[in-house]
Design an enzyme around this catalytic site. Sequence first.
Site, PDB file in Angstrom:
ATOM      1  N   HIS A 294      -4.161  -4.240  -2.948  1.00  0.00           N
ATOM      2  CA  HIS A 294      -4.616  -4.058  -1.571  1.00  0.00           C
ATOM      3  C   HIS A 294      -4.828  -2.596  -1.237  1.00  0.00           C
ATOM      4  CE1 HIS A 294      -2.818  -8.191  -0.386  1.00  0.00           C
ATOM      5  NE2 HIS A 294      -3.922  -8.276  -1.083  1.00  0.00           N
TER       6      HIS A 294
ATOM      7  N   VAL B 105       0.838  -1.212   0.000  1.00  0.00           N
ATOM      8  CA  VAL B 105       0.000   0.000   0.000  1.00  0.00           C
ATOM      9  C   VAL B 105       0.869   1.257   0.000  1.00  0.00           C
ATOM     10  CG1 VAL B 105      -1.975  -1.135   1.092  1.00  0.00           C
ATOM     11  CG2 VAL B 105      -0.204  -0.133   2.542  1.00  0.00           C
TER      12      VAL B 105
HETATM   13  P1  NAD Z   1      -6.908 -13.869   3.644  1.00  0.00           P
HETATM   14  O1  NAD Z   1      -7.984 -14.668   4.333  1.00  0.00           O
HETATM   15  O2  NAD Z   1      -6.598 -14.134   2.222  1.00  0.00           O
HETATM   16  O3  NAD Z   1      -5.617 -13.971   4.447  1.00  0.00           O
HETATM   17  C1  NAD Z   1      -5.712 -13.883   5.817  1.00  0.00           C
HETATM   18  C2  NAD Z   1      -4.299 -13.866   6.164  1.00  0.00           C
HETATM   19  O4  NAD Z   1      -4.224 -13.027   7.238  1.00  0.00           O
HETATM   20  C3  NAD Z   1      -3.794 -15.241   6.545  1.00  0.00           C
HETATM   21  O5  NAD Z   1      -3.171 -15.859   5.450  1.00  0.00           O
HETATM   22  C4  NAD Z   1      -2.815 -14.904   7.615  1.00  0.00           C
HETATM   23  O6  NAD Z   1      -1.523 -14.880   7.039  1.00  0.00           O
HETATM   24  C5  NAD Z   1      -3.182 -13.470   7.986  1.00  0.00           C
HETATM   25  N1  NAD Z   1      -3.610 -13.431   9.360  1.00  0.00           N
HETATM   26  C6  NAD Z   1      -4.859 -13.522   9.833  1.00  0.00           C
HETATM   27  N2  NAD Z   1      -4.837 -13.439  11.167  1.00  0.00           N
HETATM   28  C7  NAD Z   1      -3.551 -13.281  11.502  1.00  0.00           C
HETATM   29  C8  NAD Z   1      -2.868 -13.133  12.718  1.00  0.00           C
HETATM   30  N3  NAD Z   1      -3.526 -13.112  13.888  1.00  0.00           N
HETATM   31  N4  NAD Z   1      -1.534 -13.022  12.702  1.00  0.00           N
HETATM   32  C9  NAD Z   1      -0.873 -13.024  11.518  1.00  0.00           C
HETATM   33  N5  NAD Z   1      -1.454 -13.154  10.334  1.00  0.00           N
HETATM   34  C10 NAD Z   1      -2.768 -13.283  10.355  1.00  0.00           C
HETATM   35  O7  NAD Z   1      -7.218 -12.326   3.796  1.00  0.00           O
HETATM   36  P2  NAD Z   1      -8.641 -11.789   3.426  1.00  0.00           P
HETATM   37  O8  NAD Z   1      -9.490 -11.818   4.639  1.00  0.00           O
HETATM   38  O9  NAD Z   1      -9.119 -12.528   2.202  1.00  0.00           O
HETATM   39  O10 NAD Z   1      -8.265 -10.279   3.064  1.00  0.00           O
HETATM   40  C11 NAD Z   1      -8.478  -9.904   1.700  1.00  0.00           C
HETATM   41  C12 NAD Z   1      -7.241  -9.260   1.248  1.00  0.00           C
HETATM   42  O11 NAD Z   1      -6.961  -8.073   2.024  1.00  0.00           O
HETATM   43  C13 NAD Z   1      -6.047 -10.182   1.417  1.00  0.00           C
HETATM   44  O12 NAD Z   1      -5.413 -10.315   0.174  1.00  0.00           O
HETATM   45  C14 NAD Z   1      -5.188  -9.432   2.389  1.00  0.00           C
HETATM   46  O13 NAD Z   1      -3.835  -9.560   2.018  1.00  0.00           O
HETATM   47  C15 NAD Z   1      -5.595  -7.987   2.212  1.00  0.00           C
HETATM   48  N6  NAD Z   1      -5.193  -7.211   3.413  1.00  0.00           N
HETATM   49  C16 NAD Z   1      -4.574  -5.986   3.282  1.00  0.00           C
HETATM   50  C17 NAD Z   1      -4.158  -5.317   4.401  1.00  0.00           C
HETATM   51  C18 NAD Z   1      -3.426  -4.007   4.301  1.00  0.00           C
HETATM   52  O14 NAD Z   1      -2.959  -3.465   5.300  1.00  0.00           O
HETATM   53  N7  NAD Z   1      -3.282  -3.522   3.056  1.00  0.00           N
HETATM   54  C19 NAD Z   1      -4.373  -5.833   5.673  1.00  0.00           C
HETATM   55  C20 NAD Z   1      -5.024  -7.033   5.757  1.00  0.00           C
HETATM   56  C21 NAD Z   1      -5.446  -7.725   4.638  1.00  0.00           C
HETATM   57  N1  APR Z   2      14.349  -8.836   0.239  1.00  0.00           N
HETATM   58  C1  APR Z   2      13.542  -9.799  -0.285  1.00  0.00           C
HETATM   59  N2  APR Z   2      12.550 -10.406   0.415  1.00  0.00           N
HETATM   60  C2  APR Z   2      12.378 -10.012   1.692  1.00  0.00           C
HETATM   61  C3  APR Z   2      13.171  -9.023   2.309  1.00  0.00           C
HETATM   62  C4  APR Z   2      14.195  -8.423   1.518  1.00  0.00           C
HETATM   63  N3  APR Z   2      15.001  -7.482   2.015  1.00  0.00           N
HETATM   64  N4  APR Z   2      12.759  -8.888   3.597  1.00  0.00           N
HETATM   65  C5  APR Z   2      11.742  -9.740   3.767  1.00  0.00           C
HETATM   66  N5  APR Z   2      11.516 -10.433   2.628  1.00  0.00           N
HETATM   67  C6  APR Z   2      10.503 -11.462   2.367  1.00  0.00           C
HETATM   68  C7  APR Z   2      10.234 -12.359   3.542  1.00  0.00           C
HETATM   69  O1  APR Z   2      11.073 -13.495   3.482  1.00  0.00           O
HETATM   70  C8  APR Z   2       8.761 -12.736   3.325  1.00  0.00           C
HETATM   71  O2  APR Z   2       8.684 -13.925   2.578  1.00  0.00           O
HETATM   72  O3  APR Z   2       9.311 -10.778   2.100  1.00  0.00           O
HETATM   73  C9  APR Z   2       8.209 -11.588   2.494  1.00  0.00           C
HETATM   74  C10 APR Z   2       7.239 -10.711   3.266  1.00  0.00           C
HETATM   75  O4  APR Z   2       6.092 -11.505   3.519  1.00  0.00           O
HETATM   76  P1  APR Z   2       4.890 -10.844   4.334  1.00  0.00           P
HETATM   77  O5  APR Z   2       5.441 -10.127   5.502  1.00  0.00           O
HETATM   78  O6  APR Z   2       3.881 -11.914   4.543  1.00  0.00           O
HETATM   79  O7  APR Z   2       4.315  -9.721   3.357  1.00  0.00           O
HETATM   80  P2  APR Z   2       3.351  -9.966   2.119  1.00  0.00           P
HETATM   81  O8  APR Z   2       3.639 -11.283   1.463  1.00  0.00           O
HETATM   82  O9  APR Z   2       3.431  -8.742   1.294  1.00  0.00           O
HETATM   83  O10 APR Z   2       1.887 -10.042   2.827  1.00  0.00           O
HETATM   84  C11 APR Z   2       0.762 -10.173   1.951  1.00  0.00           C
HETATM   85  O11 APR Z   2      -0.829  -9.807   3.761  1.00  0.00           O
HETATM   86  O12 APR Z   2      -1.350  -8.665   5.702  1.00  0.00           O
HETATM   87  C12 APR Z   2      -1.573  -8.744   4.357  1.00  0.00           C
HETATM   88  O13 APR Z   2      -2.244  -7.050   2.990  1.00  0.00           O
HETATM   89  C13 APR Z   2      -1.157  -7.486   3.702  1.00  0.00           C
HETATM   90  O14 APR Z   2      -0.241  -7.141   1.531  1.00  0.00           O
HETATM   91  C14 APR Z   2      -0.075  -7.899   2.725  1.00  0.00           C
HETATM   92  C15 APR Z   2      -0.383  -9.341   2.486  1.00  0.00           C
END
Ligand code: NAD
Ligand code: APR
Length: 247
Positions: A123, A107
């Site tokens: 997102h 974001v």
């Molecule tokens: P989802 O069900 O696809 O994914 C939920 C994910 O939230 C899980 O895979 C898990 O990794 C994570 N999660 C849930 N509870 C958690 C916890 N207590 N600790 C750590 N991780 C936790 O998500 P959704 O409900 O389908 O959401 C729709 C979309 O919105 C997703 O693609 C998600 O990435 C996005 N999103 C964006 C933001 C943001 O800040 N931009 C925040 C949350 C979700």
């Molecule tokens: N270079 C390359 N990869 C990295 C680095 C780096 N310097 N630092 C961390 N990573 C990798 C980690 O190994 C991890 O696999 O980036 C990944 C980050 O994963 P997440 O923290 O899960 O972030 P992301 O995959 O973007 O999460 C997906 O979940 O909460 C929601 O909406 C939120 O967009 C987010 C979505």
Amino acid sequence: SDGCNLAPMFERKPPKNVFVLTGAGVSAESGLGTFRDRGGMWARFDPMRLATPEAFAADPDTVIDFYNLRRRGVVAATPNPAHVALARAEAALGERGGRLFLCTQNVDDLHERAGSRAVVHMHGELLKGRCTACGGTFACPGDLHVADACPRCGAVGTSRPDVVWFGEMPHHLDAIQAALATADLFVAIGTSGAVYPAAGYVRHARAQGIPTCELNAEPSDNADAFDEARYGPASETVPAYFAALVS
Ligand code: NAD
Ligand code: APR
């Protein structure tokens, strides 16, 4: 062989339409936190209390403050060499009639500030606000406040960050599917492969028989789905990979 060089005939033609999916890892070296790394955001905060529509309805001030804090971090951050390399690759592929489709789960606006011209934020965008009354979005470079009036319809108390929360539908899914269908290379950068629908894109790419590559700090949850992988900091792996790709 009679010594003539057959290599050019068998070299895979350079990809023209590259689909790139980025996650929090591409912005990690710009100082923006990731979510599921050690010490990541969801280890320090409960996403169910800060990143869901229910949380916002129950306590809008706390949610808005959380995103105001993250927005200030984004504004203070600067793009790193991974963001810059992707912007350069977009221009280079464009010059040869190809396309780099940049789909980000992030974001922040670091891809744009590095020069990427077409960025799809599935997102949402932290530097935008959205009005829950008229649905309109507006630029939000600074703090948002619940009491702010919507700049489009004037409603008060209806503004929220324009980001996608858990339980909500990500944006631009049709454009993403269309881009996946015409891609001839899929590259995932800095994403854990923990969250759908983004985590499923590599398998769509495989089903189409196109090459897939993961550039990540360590193997992601999807590591087995990739043909190729380079592990290390994105600020090193991304410039190296894309320099070779567009050379
Ligand atoms: P989802 O069900 O696809 O994914 C939920 C994910 O939230 C899980 O895979 C898990 O990794 C994570 N999660 C849930 N509870 C958690 C916890 N207590 N600790 C750590 N991780 C936790 O998500 P959704 O409900 O389908 O959401 C729709 C979309 O919105 C997703 O693609 C998600 O990435 C996005 N999103 C964006 C933001 C943001 O800040 N931009 C925040 C949350 C979700
Ligand atoms: N270079 C390359 N990869 C990295 C680095 C780096 N310097 N630092 C961390 N990573 C990798 C980690 O190994 C991890 O696999 O980036 C990944 C980050 O994963 P997440 O923290 O899960 O972030 P992301 O995959 O973007 O999460 C997906 O979940 O909460 C929601 O909406 C939120 O967009 C987010 C979505």
